[in-house]
Design a protein around this motif. Structure first.
Motif, short mmCIF file in Angstrom:
data_model
loop_
_atom_site.label_atom_id
_atom_site.label_comp_id
_atom_site.label_asym_id
_atom_site.label_seq_id
_atom_site.Cartn_x
_atom_site.Cartn_y
_atom_site.Cartn_z
N GLU A 100 0.95 -1.12 0.07
CA GLU A 100 0.00 0.06 0.05
C GLU A 100 0.93 1.29 0.00
O GLU A 100 1.79 1.12 0.73
CB GLU A 100 -0.90 -0.07 1.24
N ILE A 101 0.53 2.18 -0.80
CA ILE A 101 1.16 3.61 -0.70
C ILE A 101 0.62 4.42 0.46
O ILE A 101 -0.74 4.82 0.21
CB ILE A 101 1.23 4.21 -1.94
N LYS A 102 1.11 4.43 1.52
CA LYS A 102 0.57 4.92 2.69
C LYS A 102 0.36 6.65 2.90
O LYS A 102 1.57 6.89 2.42
CB LYS A 102 1.00 4.38 4.02
N PRO A 103 -0.72 7.05 2.85
CA PRO A 103 -1.02 8.36 3.14
C PRO A 103 0.22 8.98 4.17
O PRO A 103 0.43 9.98 4.00
CB PRO A 103 -2.11 8.70 3.27
N ALA A 104 0.04 8.34 5.35
CA ALA A 104 0.86 8.84 6.37
C ALA A 104 0.39 10.23 7.27
O ALA A 104 0.78 10.19 8.23
CB ALA A 104 2.13 9.22 5.74
N LEU A 105 -0.30 10.87 6.54
CA LEU A 105 -0.91 11.96 7.13
C LEU A 105 -2.58 11.96 7.08
O LEU A 105 -3.25 11.26 6.30
CB LEU A 105 -0.56 13.15 6.35
N ASN A 106 -3.22 12.58 8.07
CA ASN A 106 -4.80 12.45 8.10
C ASN A 106 -4.92 13.39 6.98
O ASN A 106 -4.47 14.33 6.42
CB ASN A 106 -5.14 12.89 9.49
#
Length: 473
Positions: free
Chosen positions: A192-198
């Protein structure tokens, strides 16, 4: 019309005559670099077939056709025409897709067709068809919820294939993945390309392989988008670009760049609009949330220039016209009736940005797009690098509009040049579907439909399909 590098130029169209078996003939011709006809062939395709995309592999051109019409059990859903450009020899391979499905991506890799399939009942899958033997394998995308394959990328150096998968939960954005397969369709990696930020939702991405690393460059939104669909509002909105890097399965970083950070983007906005945007951005920032221009974007394949990764996108919006008619009600009173009519897609800006290998924004620029209003959701803008100059350009209304960017000094200069017409007194009245594409070396091809007026001719008006070869110097 398809530019085929040094091999020439292929032009093809569907005959409007229906054959006795309800099939259609497709006429295909190759023109050499001087636009002289080399050969003409005719191929009969099944009824209901529509052209989807092409792939070019050295001197072989592949045309992919599919049908969304309901077929009999023995009728093919797709056909692939393999054309040997040197002599026009053609072979046809056909196959079957699941019911209520349609292709989303098409690539040819080592004479195998990799087709991304989206369908309602059983999710997304890869169909891999060997065009020599006809053997086909189906590879399901085993990620929970609804998936759409939005990109297929051949990593030749490592003999593998990477794909991008958009994931949706309850019709809303849920995640963005990439998967790696060997050339036989065996899954080797899923990440998964994780967004890391909300409040960051990744729309889609283009992949670039560098050694063993993978870079994902794409667009993101500050709000969850819906499943893409056909229609005026089918494109997701984008707040900016992102770039992420993977070493194996490990995501090293993901960086976001809001379009409001792009200094050159303000060139396409009026003074009042700039003030409004900046005020809204400051208010949103004070509230702890992100404000952006939220563009509808068509994303281009990512490019590599020296050590920079470059991303290009075209901004557009659906344009409507308000219509008011008057009618009499039951009591004879005159009443207004107002409704909106879809006028087409209005293109207004091209956005380009370059990043280094650490994901830092190195430079950005844009080109204003004038008067492009069309029902065809196509990519009209192009980029071309020659030495340390990058050109952004598009063709419309008998002109090539372009902008030259000096990559060293970060200066730019915009201009336009008229396309030559056949006769001196020709005047273009209307133009449809104009495009400009890179052909080979520093040569480009312009084409489209024009209605032309010339009072010095016996027949003052004529409609033509035009082709112009131009050089970038």
């Amino acid at each position: 019309l398809i530019p085929c590098a040094e091999n020439g130029l292929v032009l093809f169209y569907e005959d409007d005559k229906v054959l006795e078996n309800e099939n259609r003939n497709w006429h295909i011709a190759l023109f050499d670099k001087q636009l002289q006809e080399s050969w003409v062939q005719i191929s009969e395709l099944n009824k209901g077939m529509s052209y989807f995309h092409y792939a070019l592999s050295e001197d072989i051109l592949y045309l992919f056709f599919f049908s969304v019409e309901k077929k009999k059990s023995d009728e093919a859903d797709f056909q692939i025409l393999r054309i040997q450009l040197s002599d026009g020899n053609m072979t046809l391979r056909e196959g079957f897709n699941p019911d209520k499905s349609e292709p989303t991506e098409f690539k040819i890799i080592n004479d195998k067709a990799w087709i991304g399939i989206a369908h309602r009942n059983s999710g997304a899958q890869l169909n891999i068809t060997d065009l020599n033997t006809g053997v086909r394998i189906e590879v399901p995308i085993d990620i929970p919820n609804q998936n759409i394959i939005s990109g297929i990328f051949h990593d030749e150096a490592n003999a593998r294939v990477n794909i991008v998968v958009q994931n949706f939960d309850s019709k809303l954005q849920s995640g963005l993945y990439f998967q790696t397969y060997d050339l036989n369709g065996n899954l080797k990696r899923s990440a998964e390309i994780k967004p890391a930020l909300n409040e960051r939702y990744l729309n889609t991405a283009e992949l670039i392989s560098r050694d063993q690393d993978i870079y994902a460059l794409g667009t993101y939104n500050a709000e969850r988008g819906k499943v893409p669909y056909e229609g005026e509002d089918g494109l997701p909105q984008s707040a900016g670009f992102f770039i992420a890097k993977f070493e194996g399965n490990k995501q090293v970083f993901i960086n976001y760049y809001n379009f409001l950070e792009f200094e050159n983007l303000y060139n396409s906005l009026s003074g009042k609009d700039i003030m409004k945007v900046r005020k809204k951005a400051e208010k949103q920032k004070d509230k702890g949330s992100e404000y952006s221009l939220n563009y509808n974007l068509l994303l281009h394949p990512a490019m590599v220039d020296q050590d920079h990764l470059i991303l290009l996108a075209e901004a557009l919006y659906p344009e409507y016209r308000t219509v008011t008619n008057m009618y009499y009600d039951y009591y004879g009173r005159l009443m207004p009736q107002t409704y909106t009519v879809f006028e087409g897609y209005k293109y207004f800006n091209g956005i380009i940005a370059a990043f280094d290998k650490e994901g830092t924004l190195v430079w950005d620029n844009d080109i204003e797009i004038w008067n492009v209003l069309t029902f065809d959701l196509e990519k009209y803008l192009n980029a071309y690098v020659q030495g340390r100059e990058l050109a952004l350009f598009y063709s419309w209304e008998g002109k090539i509009n372009y902008k030259i960017i000096d990559l060293d000094l970060q200066t730019s200069d915009a201009d336009q040049v008229n396309l030559e017409l056949k006769y001196k007194k020709d005047k273009v009245l209307e133009e449809v579907g104009s495009r400009i594409l890179h052909w080979y070396d520093n040569y480009f091809i312009c084409f489209g439909y024009q209605e032309i007026k010339n009072n010095s001719l016996s027949k003052s008006k004529r409609s033509v399909f035009y082709v112009n070869k131009v050089a970038f110097q």
